[in-house]
Design an enzyme around this catalytic site. Sequence first.
Site, PDB file in Angstrom:
ATOM      1  N   ARG A  85     -41.512  -9.307  35.772  1.00 45.70           N
ATOM      2  CA  ARG A  85     -42.623 -10.047  36.391  1.00 45.70           C
ATOM      3  C   ARG A  85     -43.112  -9.290  37.622  1.00 45.70           C
ATOM      4  O   ARG A  85     -44.292  -9.271  37.944  1.00 45.70           O
ATOM      5  CB  ARG A  85     -42.182 -11.480  36.758  1.00 45.70           C
ATOM      6  CG  ARG A  85     -43.271 -12.247  37.446  1.00 45.70           C
ATOM      7  CD  ARG A  85     -43.074 -13.775  37.521  1.00 45.70           C
ATOM      8  NE  ARG A  85     -41.756 -14.274  37.337  1.00 45.70           N
ATOM      9  CZ  ARG A  85     -40.829 -14.372  38.311  1.00 45.70           C
ATOM     10  NH1 ARG A  85     -41.103 -13.987  39.544  1.00 45.70           N
ATOM     11  NH2 ARG A  85     -39.630 -14.864  38.052  1.00 45.70           N
ATOM     12  N   TYR A 103     -70.223 -16.022  35.430  1.00 47.60           N
ATOM     13  CA  TYR A 103     -69.524 -16.518  34.243  1.00 47.60           C
ATOM     14  C   TYR A 103     -69.139 -17.987  34.508  1.00 47.60           C
ATOM     15  O   TYR A 103     -68.542 -18.288  35.556  1.00 47.60           O
ATOM     16  CB  TYR A 103     -68.286 -15.652  33.977  1.00 47.60           C
ATOM     17  CG  TYR A 103     -67.357 -16.263  32.964  1.00 47.60           C
ATOM     18  CD1 TYR A 103     -67.807 -16.526  31.682  1.00 47.60           C
ATOM     19  CD2 TYR A 103     -66.051 -16.593  33.291  1.00 47.60           C
ATOM     20  CE1 TYR A 103     -66.973 -17.115  30.745  1.00 47.60           C
ATOM     21  CE2 TYR A 103     -65.206 -17.168  32.365  1.00 47.60           C
ATOM     22  CZ  TYR A 103     -65.673 -17.439  31.098  1.00 47.60           C
ATOM     23  OH  TYR A 103     -64.852 -18.022  30.179  1.00 47.60           O
ATOM     24  N   ASP A 158     -67.508  -9.097  40.794  1.00 41.73           N
ATOM     25  CA  ASP A 158     -67.094  -9.050  39.391  1.00 41.73           C
ATOM     26  C   ASP A 158     -67.938  -7.969  38.723  1.00 41.73           C
ATOM     27  O   ASP A 158     -69.150  -8.132  38.551  1.00 41.73           O
ATOM     28  CB  ASP A 158     -67.333 -10.432  38.753  1.00 41.73           C
ATOM     29  CG  ASP A 158     -66.900 -10.500  37.285  1.00 41.73           C
ATOM     30  OD1 ASP A 158     -66.807  -9.432  36.643  1.00 41.73           O
ATOM     31  OD2 ASP A 158     -66.679 -11.622  36.786  1.00 41.73           O
ATOM     32  N   LYS A 201     -63.202  -7.087  28.344  1.00 39.16           N
ATOM     33  CA  LYS A 201     -64.546  -6.657  27.921  1.00 39.16           C
ATOM     34  C   LYS A 201     -64.621  -5.131  27.775  1.00 39.16           C
ATOM     35  O   LYS A 201     -63.876  -4.557  27.014  1.00 39.16           O
ATOM     36  CB  LYS A 201     -65.575  -7.207  28.904  1.00 39.16           C
ATOM     37  CG  LYS A 201     -65.316  -8.635  29.376  1.00 39.16           C
ATOM     38  CD  LYS A 201     -65.331  -9.674  28.270  1.00 39.16           C
ATOM     39  CE  LYS A 201     -65.140 -11.063  28.847  1.00 39.16           C
ATOM     40  NZ  LYS A 201     -64.762 -12.071  27.915  1.00 39.16           N
TER      41      LYS A 201
END
Length: 392
Positions: A58, A111, A183, A208
Amino acid sequence: MKKKETKAKPRKQGFATVAIHAGQEPDELTGAVAPPIYPTSTYVQQDLGKNKGYEYARVSNPTRTRLEQNMAALEGGTSAHVFASGMAAVTALTQCFLRQGDHLLCGHDTYGGVPRFFNQVVANYGVEFTYVDTSDLEAVKKAMRRNTRIVWMETPTNPLMVLSDIREVARIAHAGGAELAVDNTFMSPYFQKPLALGADMVMHSTTKFLNGHSDGLGGVIVGSKPHHAEKLAFMQKASGAILSPFECWLVLRGVKTLAVRMEKHDENGRTLAAYLKKHPKIRKVMYPGLKEHPQHELAKKQMSGFGSMITFDLGSLNNARKMLRKLSLCAFAESLGGVETLVNHPATMTHAALGVEGRKKIGLTDGMVRLSGGIEDAKDIIADLEQALAAI
Ligand code: PLP
């Protein structure tokens, strides 16, 4: 006389070279050219407090380290931290940099999942959010508050393809004591480098263009200051929404072709926008590469290409439905940035969460369709659009 030693300035590598080599060095143990995937949850330690730099997956993983090095290099940042999805990256950013009583100023056209998360989740923890058209610099100035810690925006916006001036918004944010986070999912670092224009952090849904093959979710925050690296690394450990080694590897693999893919996306984007602009069934085409785009000049200034994200208006929900149903080669699907052309209906899909009023406020109509141009042959994409548009 002793010859004066001159240190050779390291040659700056080109984008494609960095994409293929940064963090992608051959494996030291075997020489494997492709980076190894380390599917392990833990690592043997040599002694108390002594290990090989890895303790628990982690906290860190060698495949993840490679991807984070690559992402930082591509965006020109000093650090990068990857998360299980774009939204997990947004979550980490809010966890790291916002506290009760803080304010985040968000672009009003992003978004849809971002304002959904801000309003329905983070607002419950006493953080305030306001939404503003970040293409309007006066409006941004006016909306800044004493407690604004972050200005968050997308440019171009999703799905209206409106640009904001990164340099100017960064100036306003900094004057108010806030940081600017951009972004950069739509453009990828190949066409736009927000940090070089003054932004402090860059976020991507690696799902993406960076991955590029529609086969894995992921998100990244690239930072430019020591406190970004420190807090985001801590948050990977503390909240644990990290990207799996296999999905890190998929992005490492995908990013090797980012430069050539983006060139082709851009070429197809320009061709498709020119075709759509002339189509009699289409009322309006939103694409920054078109001369008619209100911010075409800004696009040329702060981006080195226009990409393949295009939104067009068919006038009504019914027309949009008729066309979308008929698509055959192009996929009628959520998401973007894949090698295949993906077409969606923002009002009922990506931006449904905004509600009717929210969409009306930003000018997102029911007739709008968003197209993420793939890298197929443009003539085949056009043939499919042509037969689908004939259904209207
Ligand atoms: N940012 C943009 C511009 C997006 O389009 C998306 C998803 O569509 C996200 C962020 C969220 O990313 P993810 O779906 O990887 O969580």
